[in-house]
Structures are given as structure tokens and as C-alpha cells.
Enzyme design. Structure first.
Site, PDB file in Angstrom:
ATOM      1  N   GLU A  79      14.351   7.428   7.834  1.00  0.00           N
ATOM      2  CA  GLU A  79      12.905   7.151   7.801  1.00  0.00           C
ATOM      3  C   GLU A  79      12.666   5.635   7.890  1.00  0.00           C
ATOM      4  OE1 GLU A  79      10.265   9.194   8.031  1.00  0.00           O
ATOM      5  OE2 GLU A  79       9.345   7.235   8.221  1.00  0.00           O
TER       6      GLU A  79
ATOM      7  N   ARG B 222       6.840   2.061   6.195  1.00  0.00           N
ATOM      8  CA  ARG B 222       6.717   0.917   5.283  1.00  0.00           C
ATOM      9  C   ARG B 222       5.726   1.282   4.193  1.00  0.00           C
ATOM     10  NH1 ARG B 222       4.264  -2.807   9.709  1.00  0.00           N
ATOM     11  NH2 ARG B 222       3.272  -0.786   9.995  1.00  0.00           N
TER      12      ARG B 222
ATOM     13  N   PHE C 206       7.691 -10.348  11.586  1.00  0.00           N
ATOM     14  CA  PHE C 206       8.763 -10.682  10.625  1.00  0.00           C
ATOM     15  C   PHE C 206       9.185 -12.143  10.709  1.00  0.00           C
ATOM     16  CE2 PHE C 206      10.578  -7.219   8.037  1.00  0.00           C
ATOM     17  CZ  PHE C 206       9.570  -6.297   8.282  1.00  0.00           C
TER      18      PHE C 206
ATOM     19  N   CYS D 234      13.978  -1.390  -0.314  1.00  0.00           N
ATOM     20  CA  CYS D 234      14.866  -1.118   0.818  1.00  0.00           C
ATOM     21  C   CYS D 234      15.733  -2.292   1.262  1.00  0.00           C
ATOM     22  CB  CYS D 234      14.048  -0.613   1.997  1.00  0.00           C
ATOM     23  SG  CYS D 234      13.409   1.043   1.719  1.00  0.00           S
TER      24      CYS D 234
HETATM   25  P1  NAD Z   1      11.687   7.291  -5.035  1.00  0.00           P
HETATM   26  O1  NAD Z   1      12.484   6.810  -6.197  1.00  0.00           O
HETATM   27  O2  NAD Z   1      10.246   6.920  -4.929  1.00  0.00           O
HETATM   28  O3  NAD Z   1      11.754   8.890  -4.960  1.00  0.00           O
HETATM   29  C1  NAD Z   1      12.922   9.618  -5.115  1.00  0.00           C
HETATM   30  C2  NAD Z   1      12.567  10.909  -5.857  1.00  0.00           C
HETATM   31  O4  NAD Z   1      13.706  11.771  -5.853  1.00  0.00           O
HETATM   32  C3  NAD Z   1      12.188  10.700  -7.315  1.00  0.00           C
HETATM   33  O5  NAD Z   1      10.900  11.244  -7.560  1.00  0.00           O
HETATM   34  C4  NAD Z   1      13.272  11.460  -8.098  1.00  0.00           C
HETATM   35  O6  NAD Z   1      12.800  12.044  -9.295  1.00  0.00           O
HETATM   36  C5  NAD Z   1      13.697  12.500  -7.072  1.00  0.00           C
HETATM   37  N1  NAD Z   1      15.009  13.086  -7.306  1.00  0.00           N
HETATM   38  C6  NAD Z   1      16.180  12.467  -7.563  1.00  0.00           C
HETATM   39  N2  NAD Z   1      17.161  13.361  -7.689  1.00  0.00           N
HETATM   40  C7  NAD Z   1      16.618  14.591  -7.503  1.00  0.00           C
HETATM   41  C8  NAD Z   1      17.127  15.912  -7.517  1.00  0.00           C
HETATM   42  N3  NAD Z   1      18.435  16.137  -7.731  1.00  0.00           N
HETATM   43  N4  NAD Z   1      16.279  16.925  -7.294  1.00  0.00           N
HETATM   44  C9  NAD Z   1      14.973  16.690  -7.075  1.00  0.00           C
HETATM   45  N5  NAD Z   1      14.422  15.463  -7.049  1.00  0.00           N
HETATM   46  C10 NAD Z   1      15.247  14.413  -7.263  1.00  0.00           C
HETATM   47  O7  NAD Z   1      12.494   6.823  -3.757  1.00  0.00           O
HETATM   48  P2  NAD Z   1      11.903   6.511  -2.290  1.00  0.00           P
HETATM   49  O8  NAD Z   1      11.379   5.124  -2.250  1.00  0.00           O
HETATM   50  O9  NAD Z   1      11.059   7.632  -1.854  1.00  0.00           O
HETATM   51  O10 NAD Z   1      13.252   6.508  -1.428  1.00  0.00           O
HETATM   52  C11 NAD Z   1      13.943   7.709  -1.143  1.00  0.00           C
HETATM   53  C12 NAD Z   1      14.979   7.419  -0.070  1.00  0.00           C
HETATM   54  O11 NAD Z   1      14.317   7.023   1.144  1.00  0.00           O
HETATM   55  C13 NAD Z   1      15.935   6.267  -0.411  1.00  0.00           C
HETATM   56  O12 NAD Z   1      17.198   6.548   0.132  1.00  0.00           O
HETATM   57  C14 NAD Z   1      15.319   5.089   0.311  1.00  0.00           C
HETATM   58  O13 NAD Z   1      16.265   4.099   0.643  1.00  0.00           O
HETATM   59  C15 NAD Z   1      14.778   5.753   1.572  1.00  0.00           C
HETATM   60  N6  NAD Z   1      13.664   5.033   2.200  1.00  0.00           N
HETATM   61  C16 NAD Z   1      12.681   4.488   1.413  1.00  0.00           C
HETATM   62  C17 NAD Z   1      11.606   3.844   2.027  1.00  0.00           C
HETATM   63  C18 NAD Z   1      10.512   3.222   1.191  1.00  0.00           C
HETATM   64  O14 NAD Z   1       9.736   2.433   1.738  1.00  0.00           O
HETATM   65  N7  NAD Z   1      10.404   3.534  -0.088  1.00  0.00           N
HETATM   66  C19 NAD Z   1      11.527   3.777   3.424  1.00  0.00           C
HETATM   67  C20 NAD Z   1      12.525   4.384   4.187  1.00  0.00           C
HETATM   68  C21 NAD Z   1      13.598   5.005   3.555  1.00  0.00           C
END
Ligand code: NAD
Length: 432
Positions: free
Chosen positions: A150, A153, A251, A262
């Protein structure tokens, strides 16, 4: 098609809601009962523009649901997206515990063919790891492993998801690719480029992209440092560079360092991944070092503008790592707050969305009700995150409320010449 989104955080909730908007039936799962309870009662647990509308609309249409019951969600779905966190370990390597837990649960509860899609940012080889978990479970059912990184942003996540620059699909079988094409068909129709490749390449595309972007920001932050030493203006340098289409203007905005959930995490993971394969990713390692120095340099910049910090009160505007989000993970603004406190200054802060999250990590942080309340009686102001509402401040009022008209603008929101003409002791980043 029924889709299960495991992990209902910044990525999972946005992805789940947007896929429901594409016409899919999506069930979002999280192990955090409070989060799911809030969502079931119509409360959106994160600040993200446009998210509430799309969640409400699709919930009402019966296409979006929330649960903690992972087993039932797996059983009722064809495609299972893994969107759980992959936080950094102390050595920089990504912690895949949550990804592994979900893969094991899917392997256990499979009741037919499933397409297991990794949305989380994971190192190359994770697809193989998930496949091995499935094979070890000796299940009777077919499955496909897909990597679908994904690129949204925070702050513009819904818009980014609905109008992405590209969709990356890493898969090794035609059946899975067809399922993914169906899920993303509205984007196919608006001619979004699809990059269809193998799982390992798709996984690497995410780290390569974030690594490159981190290099670009760190590069302009070093140019900003040079500008300060040489009496040049980084905005003019960036514009002169960015108009070259091979470079591009995005950027190239200097600031207090790269933050967020990230870039710091993914650069550390990319360096770690390379090390594991016997290679030193030197550009990424240098980028991480530059970023650490850039963040640390901000307190020196403030002290240079203000003098000794002990006993003074700073009004800090902005706490989130960027505008339009309440996310404070690796926020440069919070690093500045901590450095100010460590230097003996008192801090009063204001942020339109992130104060609650900031207080969870800094319980003694004094927060104000608005910008002017924040500045009232403070010695100086630090503009740490460029929220829109900080772009058009009533500078006369602000100046009257402060003990001295001093602003350290870590986001270069204001023009040095105009600020100086208005009697401010003003300093930005990389602008003489
Ligand atoms: P986040 O911490 O906001 O959300 C992750 C969620 O997963 C949490 O609510 C947590 O409770 C849940 N979770 C963890 N283990 C679980 C399980 N076993 N069963 C059910 N739920 C579970 O994280 P995020 O920012 O959404 O990032 C998620 C992934 O996406 C990461 O790998 C991140 O690097 C990637 N990513 C994030 C972004 C961003 O801008 N935040 C953009 C692209 C990719």
C-alpha cells in the site's frame, strides 16, 4: 466478493472502507476490542479526512462490517487481506509477529480456496514464510499468496486509495491475479497502471519506493544545511532542481527530519533486509544517519534563535508527524518537544488533532485550546507541523501575546523577508 481485512488501523480501515465503496463486501477484523466497539458504534478511531463519510456510507449500504471474530471472518471470505502493524525491533528489523499470527489463524480456519493478500509492509521473503505456514498446516484447501503493498499517505489516505499512481500485485498464479483484478476493477476502469509481478518483487517495490523518497527528503535537508552555511535559499535551490523533470519538484521541501510510521521504519528494514542478504545498502544507511542528525539539529537551531533555553517557555504549534493526521509515530515535532524539555524549557503545545495521542506518550505535556492560548505568555513560538490553520496566523496578535516576537519555523511556512520586516526574530530551515 467477500473480503476480510485483518488489522483495522490507518491502512486496514481505509482499505476496507474503500474496497466496500468499490462494491465488495468487507469485514474488518481487529484484536483491539475497544477499536472495534467504537467502530460498531459509528465512531472513527483515527483522524483521516473523508474517512468517516465513506465508512458511514458503506456501513449503511451493508457492505462494511467490523468484528473481533477472526475465524468467522476468514470462513466467510474469499480474499483475506493482512493489514496489521509491522513495527521495528530495536535493531531495525521489522517485527513480523502479527503477520505470522494472522497467517497461522488463516491456515487454521481455512474452509475453502483463499487468496491471502499482504497489505502490510513486509520484507522480501514474507510471502514465502506465509506459504510455508500454510504448507506446514497440511490443510486440504488450495490457496494463493499475493503481495499488494500500500502506498497511501496519512492525511490524504482516502483520496490516495481511490486515485493511486499504481497498483502493485505480486502473485505467482493466474487465479489470484484474476481475483485481485476483480477487487480493483474500478481502478482498472480509470486506467490506473497495474504492475503485475512476482511476490518477491512486489514486496521489494514498497521498500525501494519508501527508501528512495526518504533519500530525496534527506537530500534536500542536507542541501538546506549547506544553504545555511553558505547564505543561500533552499526554496530557490529546490525550485531550480525540481523543474528538471528527471528530478521532479515533489519531496524537495526541507524540514525537521523524516518522521511518521513508515519512512524511518521502512528505511531501517531495507538496510536490515540488505544486511541479511550479505549486502550493505549504503545510501539508505547514510539517509538514516542524515535523518538522525537533522532531527537533533533542530534544538540547536532553536537555541541559536532564542539563547539559553532553561527557564523559557516554548509555544509549539503542531505535534503530529505531518498535517491532517493525528498520528504521532516518529513525529519530528515530538522530538523537538522532548529536546526542549531536556534543555530545561517549559513547553505549551497546540495541535488540531494529535494532542490526545501526544499526551498518551508525554502525560505531563501542557496542551492549549488554540494557537493564541498556546502563545499567551510564551517566550517564543516553534512551528513544528504545517497544519493549514498555521499558515494564516494573525501574526500581530501572536506577536502581542508572546514575550518576544520570536518564531522558529521548522516547516518554512512563512517568508523570512516579510517576517523580518514585521519585526520578528524569525528563522526557518535553509533560508538565509
Ligand atoms: P496500525 O497500527 O494503525 O494498525 C494495525 C492494526 O492491526 C491495529 O489496529 C492492531 O490492533 C491490529 N492487529 C495487530 N495484530 C492483529 C491480529 N493478530 N489480529 C487482528 N488485528 C491485529 O498500523 P498501520 O499504520 O495501519 O500500518 C499497517 C501496515 O501497513 C504496516 O505494515 C505499515 O508499514 C503499512 N503501511 C502503513 C501506511 C501508513 O501510512 N500508516 C502506509 C502504507 C503501508
Amino acid at each position: 466478493m467477500n473480503i476480510c481485512m485483518v488489522g483495522t488501523g490507518y491502512v486496514g480501515l481505509v482499505t476496507g472502507a474503500c474496497l466496500a465503496d468499490f462494491g465488495m463486501h468487507v469485514i474488518c477484523v481487529d484484536k483491539d476490542e475497544a477499536k472495534i466497539g467504537a467502530l460498531q458504534h459509528g465512531h472513527i478511531p483515527i483522524y483521516e479526512p473523508g474517512l468517516e463519510e465513506i465508512v458511514t456510507k458503506n456501513e449503511r449500504a451493508g457492505r462494511l462490517r467490523f468484528t473481533t471474530d477472526l475465524k468467522a471472518a476468514i470462513e466467510s471470505s474469499l480474499a483475506i487481506f493482512i493489514a496489521v502493524g509491522t513495527p521495528p525491533r530495536p535493531d531495525g528489523s521489522p517485527d513480523l509477529t502479527f503477520v505470522r499470527q494472522v497467517a497461522e489463524a488463516v491456515a487454521e480456519h481455512m474452509n475453502g480456496y483463499k487468496v491471502v493478500v499482504t497489505k502490510s509492509t513486509v520484507p522480501t521473503g514474507t510471502g514465502k514464510m506465509i506459504e510455508e505456514i500454510f504448507r506446514a498446516s497440511n490443510g486440504r484447501h488450495d490457496f494463493s499468496i499475493v503481495s499488494n503493498p500500500e502506498f497511501l499517505r496519512e492525511g490524504s489516505a482516502v483520496a490516495d486509495f481511490l486515485r493511486p499512481d499504481r497498483i502493485v500485485i505480486g502473485a505467482s498464479d493466474a487465479r489470484a491475479i484474476e481475483v485481485m483484478k476483480e477487487i480493483y476493477s474500478p481502478l482498472f476502469l480509470i486506467e490506473t497502471p497495474f504492475v503485475i509481478t512476482d511476490v518477491a518483487s512486489a514486496e521489494l517495490i514498497k521498500y525501494a519506493s519508501n527508501g528512495f523518497l526518504a533519500v530525496k527528503i534527506s537530500f534536500i535537508n542536507e542541501i538546506a544545511r549547506l544553504c545555511e552555511l553558505m547564505g543561500a535559499d533552499v526554496h530557490d535551490v529546490a525550485r531550480g532542481m525540481g523543474l528538471d523533470r528527471r528530478i521532479g519538484s515533489q519531496f524537495l521541501h526541507p524540514g525537521p527530519g523524516v518522521g511518521g510510521s513508515c519512512f524511518p521504519k521502512d528505511t531501517a528494514a531495507a538496510a536490515d533486509l540488505a544486511r541479511h542478504h550479505g549486502y550493505r545498502f549504503r545510501i539508505i544507511e547514510a539517509t538514516m544517519a542524515v535523518n538522525r542528525e537533522t532531527k537533533a539539529r533542530m534544538i540547536e537551531k532553536i537555541a541559536a534563535a532564542v539563547g539559553p533555553l532553561a527557564g523559557k517557555t516554548a509555544a509549539v504549534l503542531g505535534l503530529s508527524f505531518k498535517p491532517e493526521t493525528d498520528d504521532i509515530r516518529e513525529s519530528p515535532a515530538l522530538a523537538v518537544v522532548s529536546d526542549l524539555l531536556a534543555a530545561g524549557a517549559a513547553v505549551r503545545a497546540f495541535d488540531p488533532a494529535a494532542m490526545e495521542n501526544a499526551k498518551a506518550v508525554l502525560p505531563d505535556l501542557q496542551c492549549a485550546s488554540d494557537v493564541y492560548d498556546c502563545a499567551s505568555g510564551a517566550d517564543f513560538v516553534v512551528l513544528a507541523t504545517e497544519w493549514n490553520e498555521f499558515r494564516a496566523l494573525d501574526l500581530e496578535k501572536l506577536g502581542r501575546l508572546l514575550k518576544s516576537k520570536t518564531m522558529v519555523d521548522l516547516r518554512n511556512v512563512y517568508e523570512p523577508r516579510e517576517m523580518k520586516a514585521a519585526g520578528w526574530n524569525y528563522s526557518g530551515v535553509g533560508r538565509s
